[in-house]
Every structure is written in structure tokens, then in C-alpha cells.
Design an enzyme around this catalytic site. Structure first.
Site, PDB file in Angstrom:
ATOM      1  N   ARG A   1      40.348  49.098  52.880  1.00 28.62           N
ATOM      2  CA  ARG A   1      41.036  48.113  51.996  1.00 28.62           C
ATOM      3  C   ARG A   1      41.468  48.702  50.736  1.00 28.62           C
ATOM      4  NH1 ARG A   1      40.578  48.429  46.290  1.00 28.62           N
ATOM      5  NH2 ARG A   1      39.476  50.625  46.435  1.00 28.62           N
ATOM      6  N   ASP A   2      41.427  49.599  49.888  1.00 28.67           N
ATOM      7  CA  ASP A   2      42.828  50.056  49.438  1.00 28.67           C
ATOM      8  C   ASP A   2      44.016  50.229  50.228  1.00 28.67           C
ATOM      9  OD1 ASP A   2      43.695  49.871  46.964  1.00 28.67           O
ATOM     10  OD2 ASP A   2      42.763  52.632  46.268  1.00 28.67           O
TER      11      ASP A   2
ATOM     12  N   CYS B   1      47.685  48.814  44.493  1.00 29.90           N
ATOM     13  CA  CYS B   1      46.735  48.183  44.097  1.00 29.90           C
ATOM     14  C   CYS B   1      47.270  47.222  43.121  1.00 29.90           C
ATOM     15  CB  CYS B   1      45.777  49.018  42.303  1.00 29.90           C
ATOM     16  SG  CYS B   1      45.285  47.393  41.138  1.00 29.90           S
TER      17      CYS B   1
HETATM   18 ZN    ZN Z   1      42.440  53.256  44.273  1.00 34.80          ZN
END
Ligand code: ZN
Length: 310
Positions: free
Chosen positions: A14-15, A238
Site C-alpha cells: 500500500r504505502d 505519499c
Molecule cells: Zn506513510
């Protein structure tokens, strides 16, 4: 701390990859998850249920969830930022949702699309209506600093956490989303949260943007945290935090902890193999260091494994 066990939550699916320009196929993501399971990583953030227009890498969240191995002891987490994301995670069978909001107002508006108070209200609603067999944990982003507002005062962080704790998350994570924390910050904020909420399990989500990540991990463990997020190869970033770089590398964390006598249940060799595989798929050099240097001492039989006589 020697003899303790620290749980590592693998967040590369995910990240780790969400901000990568190279889109991985669903099969590649499932292979990454399989390789993480091979290494002994059991709890994993496997995808996020967000707007695919904003995060194209996560457009196949439902397909990833449908392909997860069910017979290997994996405990899979879906990241959600709102009610709609939570409902999607539950609908595709995930039994843990990590609900994320941000301590600073500006970043919450940019990342979640609403003010922090609205995200807290949505969290309350989710907790009240979540099916009994779904675990809802909470991550508070920018807990140590904000890319837009700068310092996040401890009083602001605690006010956000207090408003959320009324709704009893199963676990509370503090995220250093933009990698600004130092070990002193980690100790101060973890101890403040621990004093206010002695019983909630704590997790740390660290980025290594300023090379303090691994030191912060150790500071967190010294402060009593027994669960840390990490990403194979140290990949990550991000989409909504300018210049944010990767999570702490899983295999570097495993190396530090196991050599310090802290158990993780993770095979360093298999984690390095998985990180190298991921590096190949992303077609770029990833930040992890132990995967380049190798563990120590080297396994028996490899060149250099026995010290030469002087
Ligand atoms: Zn993160």
C-alpha cells in the site's frame, strides 16, 4: 528489550508502492504479498480504498483483496480515509480496516478532502456501525509535523487523539508521514499518549525521509511500542505530501531488532529476497541498505562466511 517480540506490519503493498510511477499488476502485488508471507510477515496493509483517479496504483483494490491467500495465516488490512472506503473494504472481505486521518487541518483537507473534525465524525460513525468481526484501527498522520503547517503542537495532536479515543479504536498508530521526527520527539509523544491512554495498543508508522527512521523505530521500542510499520526495500511516499520518501525498510528493521535480541518472526534472508524482487519490479534502486550489504554474520557456506585467519 532483549527477548521481547515486536510485530512488523508490512505496508509495501500500500504505502510502499502507492506513489510509484511504475504501475504493478494485480498479480505482481499478490506475488509481493506472497513473498512477504514467505518471509514470515503476517500482518500486512494490502491496499487502500481511495479514489483511483487520485491514486491510480490502488485502482485494483478489490481485485487484490479477492486474490489474497486465505490459508497462510495472513492478516490483511485495508487503508480507508472515509466511510465509502471503509464500506468497500468490508464488502470485499477484509477483516481489518486502518482508518487514517491527519493531525493537521491543512493536510487533512488535502489528503482526506475534509477538515479533521469531519474525519473524526466519520470515524465515530464507522466504529458504531462496523460489523463485530471487523477490527478498526486508527492512524493519525502528520503526528510529528506537517508539510503545510510545519510544527504540529503536542496539544493539537492530543486533542485529535482524545476526540478519536472516545470511539475506541482497536489500535492507535502515530504516523511520521513526512519523516521529520527525531528519537526525542518519538519518546515525548509516545509517552504523552501512553500516559493519557495506558491500555490502547500503539503502533508507529515511520518514514525515513531525513534518515532518522531506524533510530526513531528504536526510540519507539524503548518507549514501549511493540508494533511498527515497515516496507520491503524502504519503498514508499505519499502522493499528497511533497518530497515524502519511503517507509523504514522492513529488512533493515529486522536486522536491527534480531541482532539486538528482539524477536520479529521474520526471516532476514527471505525479506531481503522479497525486497530485491520488488526492486526489480519497480525498475529502480530502492533505499534499503541491508539488502545491498547483506546480513551479518553471513549464513554458513557463503563466501566470506568464516573469518579468515590473520
Ligand atoms: Zn506513510
Amino acid at each position: 528489550m532483549s527477548g521481547d517480540f515486536v510485530e512488523i506490519v508490512e505496508v509495501s503493498p500500500r504505502d510502499g508502492i502507492q506513489n510509484e510511477p511504475t504501475l504493478l499488476s494485480t498479480d505482481d502485488k499478490l506475488e509481493l504479498i506472497g513473498r512477504a508471507l514467505d518471509a514470515g510477515l503476517r500482518r500486512m496493509e494490502v491496499t487502500s480504498f481511495v479514489n483511483p483517479k487520485r491514486v491510480p496504483q490502488m485502482a485494483d483494490a478489490e481485485a487484490v483483496a479477492a486474490g489474497l491467500p486465505t490459508d497462510r495465516g495472513g492478516r490483511y488490512i485495508g487503508l480507508t480515509l472515509n466511510r465509502r472506503g471503509f464500506d468497500r473494504a468490508v464488502a470485499c472481505g477484509l477483516r481489518e480496516a486502518n482508518y487514517a486521518l491527519v493531525a493537521s487541518e491543512t493536510f487533512n483537507i488535502r489528503n482526506q478532502g475534509v477538515p479533521t473534525d469531519d474525519s473524526i465524525a466519520a470515524f465515530a460513525e464507522i466504529r458504531q456501525s462496523a460489523p463485530a468481526d471487523v477490527t478498526v484501527s486508527l492512524t493519525v498522520g502528520a503526528a510529528f509535523g506537517c508539510p503545510f503547517e510545519g510544527e504540529v503542537p503536542l496539544a493539537r495532536l492530543m486533542a485529535v487523539i482524545e476526540a478519536c479515543m472516545v470511539h475506541a479504536p482497536a489500535e492507535l498508530a502515530l504516523a511520521d508521514t513526512i519523516g521529520v521526527a527525531t528519537p526525542a520527539d518519538i519518546k515525548a509523544r509516545i509517552s504523552a499518549v501512553r500516559s493519557a491512554f495506558p491500555d490502547v495498543p500503539l503502533r508507529l508508522h515511520l518514514h525515513n525521509t531525513r534518515n532518522t527512521g531506524i533510530a526513531n523505530a528504536w526510540a519507539g521500542i524503548e518507549a514501549g511500542v511493540r508494533c511498527l510499520d515497515a516496507s520491503l526495500g524502504g519503498v514508499g511516499g505519499c502522493p499528497f505530501a511533497p518530497r515524502a520518501t519511503g517507509n523504514i525498510p522492513t529488512e533493515d528493521l529486522v536486522y536491527m531488532l534480531e541482532r539486538s535480541g528482539v524477536k520479529t518472526g521474520v526471516s532476514l534472508e527471505a525479506a531481503m529476497d522479497a525486497a530485491l524482487w520488488l526492486e526489480g519490479k519497480l525498475e529502480k534502486t530502492v533505499p534499503g541498505m541491508v539488502m545491498k550489504a547483506g546480513g551479518f554474520p553471513k549464513p554458513q557456506g557463503e563466501p566470506g562466511s568464516s573469518p579468515r585467519a590473520a
